[in-house]
Write a protein that holds these residues in place. Structure first.
Motif, PDB file in Angstrom:
ATOM      1  N   SER A 288       0.853  -1.185   0.000  1.00 15.55           N
ATOM      2  CA  SER A 288       0.000   0.000   0.000  1.00 15.55           C
ATOM      3  C   SER A 288       0.885   1.229   0.000  1.00 15.55           C
ATOM      4  CB  SER A 288      -0.876   0.021   1.254  1.00 15.55           C
ATOM      5  OG  SER A 288      -1.683  -1.135   1.313  1.00 15.55           O
ATOM      6  N   ALA A 289       0.322   2.337  -0.438  1.00 15.65           N
ATOM      7  CA  ALA A 289       1.077   3.592  -0.460  1.00 15.65           C
ATOM      8  C   ALA A 289       0.464   4.563   0.528  1.00 15.65           C
ATOM      9  CB  ALA A 289       1.076   4.191  -1.857  1.00 15.65           C
ATOM     10  N   LEU A 290       1.313   5.334   1.155  1.00 16.60           N
ATOM     11  CA  LEU A 290       0.888   6.333   2.123  1.00 16.60           C
ATOM     12  C   LEU A 290       1.612   7.635   1.804  1.00 16.60           C
ATOM     13  CD1 LEU A 290      -0.545   6.849   4.911  1.00 16.60           C
ATOM     14  CD2 LEU A 290       1.647   6.318   5.939  1.00 16.60           C
ATOM     15  N   ASP A 291       0.868   8.723   1.819  1.00 17.43           N
ATOM     16  CA  ASP A 291       1.468  10.043   1.616  1.00 17.43           C
ATOM     17  C   ASP A 291       1.925  10.539   2.985  1.00 17.43           C
ATOM     18  OD1 ASP A 291       2.161  12.644   1.076  1.00 17.43           O
ATOM     19  OD2 ASP A 291       0.193  13.243   0.332  1.00 17.43           O
ATOM     20  N   PRO A 292       3.242  10.609   3.233  1.00 24.90           N
ATOM     21  CA  PRO A 292       3.724  10.985   4.566  1.00 24.90           C
ATOM     22  C   PRO A 292       3.351  12.397   4.990  1.00 24.90           C
ATOM     23  CG  PRO A 292       5.560  10.716   3.047  1.00 24.90           C
ATOM     24  CD  PRO A 292       4.320  10.308   2.316  1.00 24.90           C
ATOM     25  N   VAL A 293       2.987  13.256   4.067  1.00 19.48           N
ATOM     26  CA  VAL A 293       2.570  14.614   4.451  1.00 19.48           C
ATOM     27  C   VAL A 293       1.078  14.813   4.188  1.00 19.48           C
ATOM     28  CG1 VAL A 293       4.846  15.636   4.163  1.00 19.48           C
ATOM     29  CG2 VAL A 293       3.300  15.566   2.226  1.00 19.48           C
ATOM     30  N   GLY A 294       0.350  13.710   4.061  1.00 16.45           N
ATOM     31  CA  GLY A 294      -1.089  13.771   3.830  1.00 16.45           C
ATOM     32  C   GLY A 294      -1.849  14.086   5.105  1.00 16.45           C
ATOM     33  N   ALA A 295      -3.158  14.016   5.016  1.00 14.24           N
ATOM     34  CA  ALA A 295      -4.024  14.393   6.132  1.00 14.24           C
ATOM     35  C   ALA A 295      -4.134  13.308   7.202  1.00 14.24           C
ATOM     36  CB  ALA A 295      -5.417  14.732   5.599  1.00 14.24           C
TER      37      ALA A 295
END
Length: 134
Positions: free
Chosen positions: A30-37
């Motif tokens: 899975s991918a996660l945006d480290p600066v996401g909400a």
């Protein structure tokens, strides 16, 4: 075009415990945006070759120069790649390495080996590196 806007600048790939990254698989994990909400907490357990940065060039104990480590070592001499023999000496980091960077690489590789670094990673990740890596 469709998709998330604004587009994330980077993603963090998340794999199941015990699963190693496979460069042949496009949609692994899975991918996660480290600066996401999403509120996240990340704890770094171990970073192999923490004393090296991407693009560093080193010379090994046998006088052989290498680049692109730590998992994808390439010798400058074009001969069959294996792995560098420790200790390592930092030759280049973004041009000329700072004396403290050179000293850190020398200090960190005075003992141990690539095999020991690999064993530590394998033990902590509960996974094996992909088979196309040394």
């Amino acid at each position: 075009m469709t998709g998330m806007l604004p587009r994330p600048a980077c993603y963090l790939e998340i794999l199941r415990q015990g699963e190693a990254h496979d460069p042949e698989l496009e949609d692994q994990g899975s991918a996660l945006d480290p600066v996401g909400a999403e509120p996240i907490r990340i704890e770094l357990l171990f970073r192999p070759y923490a004393f090296l940065e991407a693009g560093d060039e080193v010379v090994d104990h046998d006088g052989r120069a290498w680049f692109d480590g730590p998992w994808d070592w390439h010798p400058f001499d074009g001969q069959q790649p294996t792995i560098p023999a420790w200790p390592l000496e930092l030759l280049s980091r973004n041009g000329d390495p700072a004396p403290e960077d050179t000293a850190a690489v020398t200090r960190q590789t005075r003992t141990g080996s690539h095999e020991e670094e690999l064993q530590r990673w394998t033990r902590l990740a509960l996974a094996e590196p992909s088979t196309d890596q040394p």
